[in-house]
Design a protein around this motif. Structure first.
Motif, PDB file in Angstrom:
ATOM      1  N   PHE A  24      -0.053  -8.191   0.212  1.00 18.20           N
ATOM      2  CA  PHE A  24       1.160  -8.793  -0.357  1.00 18.20           C
ATOM      3  C   PHE A  24       1.396 -10.208   0.196  1.00 18.20           C
ATOM      4  N   GLY A  26      -0.589 -12.060   2.141  1.00 15.52           N
ATOM      5  CA  GLY A  26      -1.790 -12.882   2.010  1.00 15.52           C
ATOM      6  C   GLY A  26      -1.916 -13.493   0.623  1.00 15.52           C
ATOM      7  N   ASP A  45     -10.825  -9.393   3.295  1.00 14.44           N
ATOM      8  CA  ASP A  45     -10.070  -8.156   3.027  1.00 14.44           C
ATOM      9  C   ASP A  45     -11.045  -7.122   2.476  1.00 14.44           C
ATOM     10  N   TYR A  47      -9.959  -5.408  -0.182  1.00 10.08           N
ATOM     11  CA  TYR A  47      -9.573  -5.473  -1.611  1.00 10.08           C
ATOM     12  C   TYR A  47      -9.299  -6.923  -2.004  1.00 10.08           C
ATOM     13  N   LEU A  71     -14.872  -7.520   3.607  1.00  5.40           N
ATOM     14  CA  LEU A  71     -15.355  -6.825   4.808  1.00  5.40           C
ATOM     15  C   LEU A  71     -14.228  -6.109   5.525  1.00  5.40           C
ATOM     16  N   LYS A  74     -12.962  -3.547  11.083  1.00  4.13           N
ATOM     17  CA  LYS A  74     -13.254  -2.495  12.065  1.00  4.13           C
ATOM     18  C   LYS A  74     -14.709  -2.546  12.517  1.00  4.13           C
ATOM     19  N   LEU A  92      -3.420 -10.859   9.156  1.00 10.39           N
ATOM     20  CA  LEU A  92      -2.387 -10.078   8.449  1.00 10.39           C
ATOM     21  C   LEU A  92      -2.794  -8.614   8.311  1.00 10.39           C
ATOM     22  N   ALA A  93      -4.034  -8.280   8.681  1.00  9.61           N
ATOM     23  CA  ALA A  93      -4.549  -6.937   8.402  1.00  9.61           C
ATOM     24  C   ALA A  93      -3.808  -5.888   9.215  1.00  9.61           C
ATOM     25  N   PHE A 133       0.294 -11.738  12.778  1.00 10.53           N
ATOM     26  CA  PHE A 133       1.475 -11.122  12.174  1.00 10.53           C
ATOM     27  C   PHE A 133       1.866  -9.853  12.906  1.00 10.53           C
ATOM     28  N   SER A 134       3.054  -9.893  13.506  1.00 12.57           N
ATOM     29  CA  SER A 134       3.623  -8.720  14.145  1.00 12.57           C
ATOM     30  C   SER A 134       4.696  -8.166  13.202  1.00 12.57           C
ATOM     31  N   THR A 135       5.828  -7.749  13.724  1.00 13.25           N
ATOM     32  CA  THR A 135       6.878  -7.159  12.888  1.00 13.25           C
ATOM     33  C   THR A 135       8.235  -7.201  13.590  1.00 13.25           C
ATOM     34  N   ASN A 210      11.598  -7.789   6.737  1.00  9.43           N
ATOM     35  CA  ASN A 210      11.665  -7.337   5.342  1.00  9.43           C
ATOM     36  C   ASN A 210      11.467  -8.440   4.306  1.00  9.43           C
ATOM     37  N   TRP A 211      10.245  -8.917   4.215  1.00 10.78           N
ATOM     38  CA  TRP A 211       9.875  -9.892   3.185  1.00 10.78           C
ATOM     39  C   TRP A 211       9.635  -9.100   1.907  1.00 10.78           C
ATOM     40  N   ARG A 231       6.359   0.981   0.434  1.00 11.77           N
ATOM     41  CA  ARG A 231       7.579   0.563   1.128  1.00 11.77           C
ATOM     42  C   ARG A 231       8.755   0.544   0.152  1.00 11.77           C
TER      43      ARG A 231
HETATM   44  P1  NAD Z   1      -0.302  -5.382   3.012  1.00  9.36           P
HETATM   45  O1  NAD Z   1      -0.605  -3.959   3.297  1.00  9.36           O
HETATM   46  O2  NAD Z   1       0.065  -5.748   1.620  1.00  9.36           O
HETATM   47  O3  NAD Z   1      -1.538  -6.296   3.451  1.00  9.36           O
HETATM   48  C1  NAD Z   1      -2.398  -5.996   4.509  1.00  9.36           C
HETATM   49  C2  NAD Z   1      -3.815  -6.267   4.030  1.00  9.36           C
HETATM   50  O4  NAD Z   1      -4.713  -6.057   5.129  1.00  9.36           O
HETATM   51  C3  NAD Z   1      -4.261  -5.318   2.909  1.00  9.36           C
HETATM   52  O5  NAD Z   1      -4.730  -6.039   1.799  1.00  9.36           O
HETATM   53  C4  NAD Z   1      -5.377  -4.488   3.555  1.00  9.36           C
HETATM   54  O6  NAD Z   1      -6.415  -4.152   2.636  1.00  9.36           O
HETATM   55  C5  NAD Z   1      -5.877  -5.444   4.636  1.00  9.36           C
HETATM   56  N1  NAD Z   1      -6.547  -4.714   5.717  1.00  9.36           N
HETATM   57  C6  NAD Z   1      -6.024  -3.703   6.462  1.00  9.36           C
HETATM   58  N2  NAD Z   1      -6.941  -3.262   7.337  1.00  9.36           N
HETATM   59  C7  NAD Z   1      -8.062  -3.997   7.134  1.00  9.36           C
HETATM   60  C8  NAD Z   1      -9.350  -3.993   7.727  1.00  9.36           C
HETATM   61  N3  NAD Z   1      -9.660  -3.116   8.689  1.00  9.36           N
HETATM   62  N4  NAD Z   1     -10.262  -4.902   7.294  1.00  9.36           N
HETATM   63  C9  NAD Z   1      -9.956  -5.769   6.304  1.00  9.36           C
HETATM   64  N5  NAD Z   1      -8.739  -5.811   5.703  1.00  9.36           N
HETATM   65  C10 NAD Z   1      -7.812  -4.935   6.110  1.00  9.36           C
HETATM   66  O7  NAD Z   1       0.851  -5.835   4.028  1.00  9.36           O
HETATM   67  P2  NAD Z   1       1.739  -7.177   4.065  1.00  9.36           P
HETATM   68  O8  NAD Z   1       3.125  -6.857   3.659  1.00  9.36           O
HETATM   69  O9  NAD Z   1       1.019  -8.281   3.370  1.00  9.36           O
HETATM   70  O10 NAD Z   1       1.786  -7.414   5.636  1.00  9.36           O
HETATM   71  C11 NAD Z   1       0.919  -8.298   6.334  1.00  9.36           C
HETATM   72  C12 NAD Z   1       1.240  -8.274   7.815  1.00  9.36           C
HETATM   73  O11 NAD Z   1       2.618  -8.570   8.046  1.00  9.36           O
HETATM   74  C13 NAD Z   1       0.987  -6.929   8.498  1.00  9.36           C
HETATM   75  O12 NAD Z   1       0.453  -7.149   9.778  1.00  9.36           O
HETATM   76  C14 NAD Z   1       2.358  -6.310   8.636  1.00  9.36           C
HETATM   77  O13 NAD Z   1       2.436  -5.434   9.734  1.00  9.36           O
HETATM   78  C15 NAD Z   1       3.225  -7.545   8.809  1.00  9.36           C
HETATM   79  N6  NAD Z   1       4.610  -7.289   8.360  1.00  9.36           N
HETATM   80  C16 NAD Z   1       4.987  -7.409   7.052  1.00  9.36           C
HETATM   81  C17 NAD Z   1       6.298  -7.181   6.679  1.00  9.36           C
HETATM   82  C18 NAD Z   1       6.805  -7.370   5.273  1.00  9.36           C
HETATM   83  O14 NAD Z   1       8.011  -7.485   5.129  1.00  9.36           O
HETATM   84  N7  NAD Z   1       5.969  -7.431   4.242  1.00  9.36           N
HETATM   85  C19 NAD Z   1       7.233  -6.780   7.637  1.00  9.36           C
HETATM   86  C20 NAD Z   1       6.816  -6.633   8.948  1.00  9.36           C
HETATM   87  C21 NAD Z   1       5.502  -6.898   9.301  1.00  9.36           C
END
Ligand code: NAD
Length: 385
Positions: A24, A26, A45, A47, A71, A74, A92-93, A133-135, A210-211, A231
């Protein structure tokens, strides 16, 4: 005209290794970097559905400035090479859906802590900057939540405003596995901070509050598993699209602040392009003016969805469920989360702009346009058979 940073210096094009670029946040960050800057993105990523529109066709104006690398961080030795040939890495993963924290705590901990370790190590060893990216969940519960409900101190911001450099991190017991995510994120923050202090790692830590916006998660049964629990935004959108009552967990009393993804992305771009102001800092990124209870959010989403879809709301718009029923054993919650904005204001001069109503209107317009037809067909299918 050359773009300049906050200190008036011309911004040089850089190469950014963005891990989790297909998610999301990214996808919005890639969009912004392609449309407004001349930076190059190595998008990593497993995906790429959410960034397909940026990758194809080859005639796109930014073609050549974004490359997708499928890729799994892990277990893929190509990661170090990608970090090595970039100026900046953004990680961001993560597994970051609350429904997973207590039901898949091991995957949650591995994803948010263990899998992030090589990223930190490669940045350190190759002398590269890291934005991690933390939270906001690292704050856990507010101090105020432990006061009697009628205590006048409950009204005192010192007991509930969350400050990066002062607030404690307050989690529930280990049996409450909901905190596995927050705790793993806290530990990786501490590790990155310590690498900065002891070994000179150049880092910035982002704590999103909460983005929300288009492309967040998935709609169950349409572009994600039917039994999946995304979510809150996607959960409620799914109910609205299907004309089902919205499920209010434990009365919907928790309070949250919501920020429009596009406002938040502006903050991240400032961090990317102003390293001298962003490095060594932890930043809350949220909108303190958009605070609601989850119940109020549901009421507003119901009104906004009626407006954008032209359909009246259903007779019983909500139904109460317990957290145990909805999330399972080991669930727990933060009561309230209001970000303090002093540090990001001072360092980057950034402020959020979009009101809750406006951000819900853009987001639900997108949800309706993207999913309403597919949901109609999915609902009609069983009877057609
Ligand atoms: P998201 O789940 O949409 O995106 C995370 C991406 O990381 C996914 O596309 C997933 O496929 C990829 N990913 C996960 N593990 C992977 C791996 N091992 N190898 C390759 N790719 C991998 O989440 P988001 O909302 O875009 O959040 C991004 C970051 O921001 C995260 O670290 C999340 O903890 C943090 N965050 C987001 C929010 C929010 O409001 N959206 C709030 C708090 C924290």
């Amino acid at each position: 005209m050359a773009r300049v940073d906050l200190d008036g210096n011309a911004i040089k094009p850089m190469t950014i290794c963005m891990i989790g670029a297909g998610g999301f946040i990214g996808s919005h960050l890639c969009e912004k970097l392609m449309s407004d800057t001349s930076h190059t993105v190595l998008a990593v990523d497993v995906y790429n559905d959410k960034i397909k529109h940026l990758l194809e066709p080859e005639s796109l104006p930014w073609s050549g400035r974004i490359q997708f690398h499928r890729l799994n961080i892990k277990n893929d030795s190509r990661l170090e090479g990608l970090i090595k040939c970039s100026d900046l890495t953004i990680n961001l993963a993560a597994i970051c859906t609350p429904a997973d924290y207590n039901t898949r705590p091991l995957d949650t901990i591995y994803s948010n802590f263990i899998d992030a370790l090589p990223v930190v190590k490669y940045c350190l060893e190759n002398n590269k900057r890291l934005i991690h990216f933390s939270t906001c969940e690292v704050y856990g519960k507010t101090i105020g939540s432990f006061l009697p409900k009628d205590s006048p101190l409950c009204q005192d911001p010192a007991y509930y405003i969350l400050k990066e450099d002062a607030s404690p991190c307050i989690f529930g017991s280990v049996e409450k596995q909901r905190w596995s995510y927050a705790c793993a994120k806290q530990l990786i923050e501490r590790l990155i901070y310590a690498e900065g202090a002891e070994n000179g790692l150049e880092f910035t830590i982002v704590r999103p509050f909460n983005w929300i916006g288009p492309r967040m998660d998935f709609i169950p049964g349409i572009d994600g598993p039917s039994e999946g629990v995304p979510r809150v935004l996607a959960c409620f959108s799914n109910n609205l699209l299907r004309r089902e009552p919205l499920k209010l967990v434990d009365g919907g009393e928790s309070q949250r602040t919501f920020i429009y993804i596009k406002d938040a992305i502006e903050a991240v771009l400032l961090m990317i392009e102003n390293p001298a102001r962003a490095s060594g800092h932890i930043f809350n990124v949220g909108n303190p003016n958009n605070e609601v209870t989850v119940r109020q959010l549901v009421e507003m989403m119901t009104k906004v969805y009626s407006k954008v879809s032209g359909e009246d709301a259903i007779q019983t718009p909500t139904v109460d469920v317990s957290s145990k029923e909805f999330y399972g054993e080991g669930y727990d919650d933060s009561d309230k989360r209001i970000p303090d904005m002093t540090i990001i204001n001072k360092q980057l001069g950034w402020n959020p702009k979009t009101s809750l109503w406006d951000l819900l209107e853009s987001t639900l317009t997108y949800q309706h346009r993207t999913y309403a037809e597919a949901i109609k067909q999915a609902i009609a299918k069983p009877s057609a058979n």
